[in-house]
Design a protein around this motif. Structure first.
Motif, mmCIF file in Angstrom:
data_model
loop_
_atom_site.group_PDB
_atom_site.id
_atom_site.type_symbol
_atom_site.label_atom_id
_atom_site.label_comp_id
_atom_site.label_asym_id
_atom_site.label_seq_id
_atom_site.Cartn_x
_atom_site.Cartn_y
_atom_site.Cartn_z
ATOM 1 N N LEU A 68 0.555 -1.516 0.154
ATOM 2 C CA LEU A 68 -0.176 -0.040 0.038
ATOM 3 C C LEU A 68 0.776 1.035 -0.276
ATOM 4 C CD1 LEU A 68 -2.739 -0.798 2.664
ATOM 5 C CD2 LEU A 68 -2.849 -0.925 0.119
ATOM 6 N N THR A 69 0.353 2.485 -1.015
ATOM 7 C CA THR A 69 1.009 3.229 -0.785
ATOM 8 C C THR A 69 0.533 4.826 -0.450
ATOM 9 O OG1 THR A 69 0.440 3.810 -3.090
ATOM 10 C CG2 THR A 69 2.563 2.541 -2.988
ATOM 11 N N LYS A 70 1.454 5.305 0.149
ATOM 12 C CA LYS A 70 0.725 6.580 0.307
ATOM 13 C C LYS A 70 -0.512 6.488 1.638
ATOM 14 C CE LYS A 70 1.919 9.068 -3.867
ATOM 15 N NZ LYS A 70 1.628 10.166 -4.826
ATOM 16 N N ALA A 79 -0.816 7.533 8.416
ATOM 17 C CA ALA A 79 -0.754 6.460 9.611
ATOM 18 C C ALA A 79 -1.896 5.789 10.612
ATOM 19 C CB ALA A 79 0.274 7.802 10.825
ATOM 20 N N ALA A 80 -3.453 6.280 10.014
ATOM 21 C CA ALA A 80 -4.197 6.341 10.931
ATOM 22 C C ALA A 80 -4.652 4.460 9.796
ATOM 23 C CB ALA A 80 -5.732 6.842 11.241
ATOM 24 N N VAL A 81 -4.421 4.445 8.777
ATOM 25 C CA VAL A 81 -4.995 3.058 7.652
ATOM 26 C C VAL A 81 -3.735 2.459 8.656
ATOM 27 C CG1 VAL A 81 -5.099 2.141 6.118
ATOM 28 C CG2 VAL A 81 -5.979 4.436 6.159
ATOM 29 N N ARG A 82 -3.080 3.036 8.917
ATOM 30 C CA ARG A 82 -1.462 1.756 8.383
ATOM 31 C C ARG A 82 -1.500 0.842 9.881
ATOM 32 N NH1 ARG A 82 1.999 5.071 8.015
ATOM 33 N NH2 ARG A 82 2.516 4.818 5.760
ATOM 34 N N ASN A 136 -9.225 -17.043 5.764
ATOM 35 C CA ASN A 136 -8.915 -16.691 6.481
ATOM 36 C C ASN A 136 -9.736 -15.993 7.416
ATOM 37 O OD1 ASN A 136 -9.263 -14.553 4.924
ATOM 38 N ND2 ASN A 136 -6.238 -14.239 4.571
ATOM 39 N N MET A 137 -9.412 -15.353 8.633
ATOM 40 C CA MET A 137 -9.913 -13.996 9.880
ATOM 41 C C MET A 137 -9.968 -12.690 9.649
ATOM 42 S SD MET A 137 -9.595 -16.432 13.377
ATOM 43 C CE MET A 137 -8.824 -15.390 13.716
ATOM 44 N N GLN A 138 -8.767 -12.749 8.077
ATOM 45 C CA GLN A 138 -8.808 -11.366 7.561
ATOM 46 C C GLN A 138 -8.136 -10.547 6.801
ATOM 47 O OE1 GLN A 138 -9.423 -7.841 9.367
ATOM 48 N NE2 GLN A 138 -8.794 -7.349 7.456
ATOM 49 N N GLY A 139 -8.554 -10.502 5.961
ATOM 50 C CA GLY A 139 -8.172 -10.013 4.567
ATOM 51 C C GLY A 139 -7.273 -9.127 4.863
ATOM 52 N N ARG A 140 -5.518 -9.301 3.988
ATOM 53 C CA ARG A 140 -4.550 -8.664 3.337
ATOM 54 C C ARG A 140 -4.523 -8.477 2.253
ATOM 55 N NH1 ARG A 140 -0.046 -12.896 4.218
ATOM 56 N NH2 ARG A 140 -1.240 -13.943 2.512
ATOM 57 N N SER A 141 -5.217 -8.345 1.696
ATOM 58 C CA SER A 141 -4.271 -7.573 0.670
ATOM 59 C C SER A 141 -6.267 -7.879 -0.709
ATOM 60 C CB SER A 141 -3.758 -8.271 -0.457
ATOM 61 O OG SER A 141 -4.186 -9.432 -1.174
ATOM 62 N N ILE A 142 -5.905 -7.305 -1.588
ATOM 63 C CA ILE A 142 -7.355 -6.793 -2.103
ATOM 64 C C ILE A 142 -7.594 -8.225 -2.868
ATOM 65 C CG2 ILE A 142 -6.188 -6.617 -4.842
ATOM 66 C CD1 ILE A 142 -9.445 -4.379 -3.288
ATOM 67 N N ARG A 143 -6.526 -9.030 -3.259
ATOM 68 C CA ARG A 143 -7.033 -10.181 -3.176
ATOM 69 C C ARG A 143 -8.174 -11.028 -2.288
ATOM 70 N NH1 ARG A 143 -1.942 -10.043 -4.594
ATOM 71 N NH2 ARG A 143 -1.280 -11.414 -2.429
ATOM 72 N N GLU A 144 -8.404 -10.703 -1.397
ATOM 73 C CA GLU A 144 -8.936 -11.334 -0.549
ATOM 74 C C GLU A 144 -10.528 -10.392 0.734
ATOM 75 O OE1 GLU A 144 -4.992 -13.649 0.784
ATOM 76 O OE2 GLU A 144 -5.456 -12.196 2.606
ATOM 77 N N THR A 145 -11.283 -10.542 -0.143
ATOM 78 C CA THR A 145 -12.339 -9.550 -0.749
ATOM 79 C C THR A 145 -13.372 -9.852 0.693
ATOM 80 O OG1 THR A 145 -13.030 -9.702 -2.141
ATOM 81 C CG2 THR A 145 -11.810 -7.898 -2.452
ATOM 82 N N GLY A 146 -14.191 -8.968 0.804
ATOM 83 C CA GLY A 146 -15.506 -9.646 1.271
ATOM 84 C C GLY A 146 -15.232 -9.706 3.003
ATOM 85 N N GLY A 147 -16.197 -10.633 4.030
ATOM 86 C CA GLY A 147 -16.279 -10.879 5.051
ATOM 87 C C GLY A 147 -15.194 -12.733 5.323
ATOM 88 N N LYS A 148 -14.501 -12.207 6.254
ATOM 89 C CA LYS A 148 -13.459 -13.046 6.707
ATOM 90 C C LYS A 148 -13.928 -13.674 7.836
ATOM 91 C CE LYS A 148 -11.009 -13.016 2.557
ATOM 92 N NZ LYS A 148 -11.268 -14.261 1.961
ATOM 93 N N GLY A 149 -13.650 -15.264 8.313
ATOM 94 C CA GLY A 149 -13.981 -15.146 9.693
ATOM 95 C C GLY A 149 -13.970 -16.743 9.693
ATOM 96 N N ALA A 150 -14.506 -17.509 10.575
ATOM 97 C CA ALA A 150 -14.656 -18.606 11.496
ATOM 98 C C ALA A 150 -15.876 -19.309 11.345
ATOM 99 C CB ALA A 150 -14.072 -18.719 12.735
ATOM 100 N N TYR A 151 -15.961 -20.701 11.347
ATOM 101 C CA TYR A 151 -17.172 -21.123 11.244
ATOM 102 C C TYR A 151 -17.241 -22.015 12.392
ATOM 103 C CZ TYR A 151 -17.970 -21.693 6.421
ATOM 104 O OH TYR A 151 -18.547 -21.625 4.687
ATOM 105 N N VAL A 152 -18.944 -21.779 13.235
ATOM 106 C CA VAL A 152 -19.200 -22.116 14.197
ATOM 107 C C VAL A 152 -19.982 -23.904 13.958
ATOM 108 C CG1 VAL A 152 -20.736 -22.267 16.308
ATOM 109 C CG2 VAL A 152 -19.497 -19.635 16.143
#
Length: 432
Positions: free
Chosen positions: A22-24, A27-30, A219-235
């Protein structure tokens, strides 16, 4: 008949992920991104408590790198302690990102946490909160980052429990978007005799089979634009007869989104500005109070197409969108436009131009023909980018592009060529 029980299936926590690329970024986003994997972990603990889960299975890649950061290890120790304090046991395997060979601090797991080794497939009994035996949990960890053996073939069911759960970090049926570690076939898992395969490695949640269940939690948290939408776990709830009910819990702290915005019917930049802002506010409304990192995909055919293809125009739009949306420090539900991908088309269709006689028609016919075949598109781009290909990193990047991406570049180049050639022709006509 067995005893009803509930477990939570999560994977690919990637704690302390660096979020590169991620460029530019303010600080709050980072900082929000840097903390997001830990926030998701905290939410997982809350789910375990709220659902009164009997146990938790974590299917590998708990850490982002083999040499885990001390911060990540301490945060995980704390979260596991919270889960076990709520009455749940936790079963862990390690994957390619966090193999046993990685550097680790000398920390004690909380009582009730079991990490499977890499020498052989282990089998550990799992109990309900009341102390009833409800399942056998099986698992094996990666000794090193690169495991190419079919680990699934090592799993053998041991009698004595009403339910059998296999915990594995693996690539089922060779998903090309992920490294082919611990490769196995879905048919092998289905016919193995296990009731539930709790999988990790693939970051999209997928139910590959039901009865027996073969499940990627993602995964539980997307880490890039290739990992869109809700992330989490199954109960996962299992009743006395062994029937399974699954509920997905969205745990992501920051959402990654890619949204389409059409330029069709637009005649001015003001219309595009209004449509872009409207689309981004819709994202804010759908995020449930969470921040979002957004890539905008401009598409459709319209009069603005040629202007969007001009040098630096997409970058200028991004900079202005960030200004209009305000500083991320001002709200928790901020939106950060990551980039704009221009996938638009012009009013004039290339197929019509290709029917013309003369140089322009011949140029378009040749270019369109190249988009029909992968080898042809690669050959055309190799020729056009001969000078750039002398740079090793650029050459490697070009060679990794798909046929679809190469075809898109060719089409955009053809449309821009038609525009420039016709402008030149019209200018010459006017001068004469």
């Amino acid at each position: 008949m067995g005893v009803p029980f509930t477990f939570v299936h999560a994977a690919d926590l990637h704690l302390d992920s660096p979020f590169k690329g991620l460029t530019k970024v303010p600080a709050a986003v980072r900082e929000r991104l840097r903390e997001s994997t830990f926030v998701a972990l905290g939410k997982l603990s809350e789910v375990v408590e709220k659902e009164k889960a009997d146990f938790v299975v974590l299917a590998g890649d708990l850490f982002d790198v083999a040499d885990r950061s001390l911060r990540a290890q301490l945060r995980l120790q704390r979260a596991l302690g919270t889960m076990t304090a709520h009455g749940a046991r936790v079963f862990i395997v390690h994957g390619n990102h966090d193999p046993e060979s990685g550097r680790q601090a000398r920390l004690d797991w909380p009582e009730g946490v079991f990490a499977f080794g890499s020498a052989t497939v282990g089998c550990i009994p799992a109990y309900s909160r009341k102390g009833d035996l409800v399942a056998h949990v099986y698992g094996i960890s990666y000794p090193t980052p690169s495991v190419t053996d079919n680990l699934a073939l090592r799993f053998k069911k041991r009698e004595g429990a009403p339910f059998h759960l296999a915990l594995l970090h693996a690539n089922v049926d060779g998903d090309p978007s992920h490294d082919n570690y611990a490769p196995c076939k879905l048919e092998e898992l289905i016919t193995s005799g296990f009731d539930y395969w709790a999988l990790g490695h693939v970051h999209d949640r997928r139910v590959l089979s039901e009865y027996p269940h073969v499940v990627y939690a993602g995964n539980m948290q997307g880490r890039s634009i290739r990992e869109t939408g809700g992330k989490g776990a199954y109960v996962v709830s299992v009743n006395e007869a062994g029937s399974i009910e699954m509920k997905f819990k969205d745990l992501a702290d920051v959402l990654w989104r890619e949204i389409p915005v059409s330029i069709e019917g637009m005649e001015s930049e003001q219309q595009l500005k209004n449509r872009l802002l409207s689309a981004l506010e819709a994202v804010r409304g759908e995020a449930g109070g969470r921040p979002s990192v957004v890539r905008i995909k401009l598409e459709g055919r319209g009069m603005l197409h040629e202007r969007l293809l001009q040098p630096n125009v997409a970058e200028e739009w991004i900079e202005e969108l960030r200004e209009w949306l305000g500083e991320p420090e001002e709200t928790d539900a901020w939106i950060w436009p990551e980039s704009i991908a221009v996938r638009t088309g012009g009013i004039v269709r290339l197929e019509s131009v290709a029917e013309e006689e003369g140089f322009v028609g011949e140029l378009i016919r040749g270019g369109l023909a190249a988009t029909e075949h992968s080898d042809a598109s690669r050959e055309l781009l190799d020729e056009a980018m001969e000078t750039l290909r002398k740079q090793p990193k650029i050459r490697e990047w070009l060679e990794s592009r798909s046929h679809e991406e190469r075809s898109q570049w060719i089409v955009q180049a053809l449309e821009l060529s038609v525009s420039l050639l016709r402008e030149d022709r019209d200018g010459a006509d006017n001068r004469s």
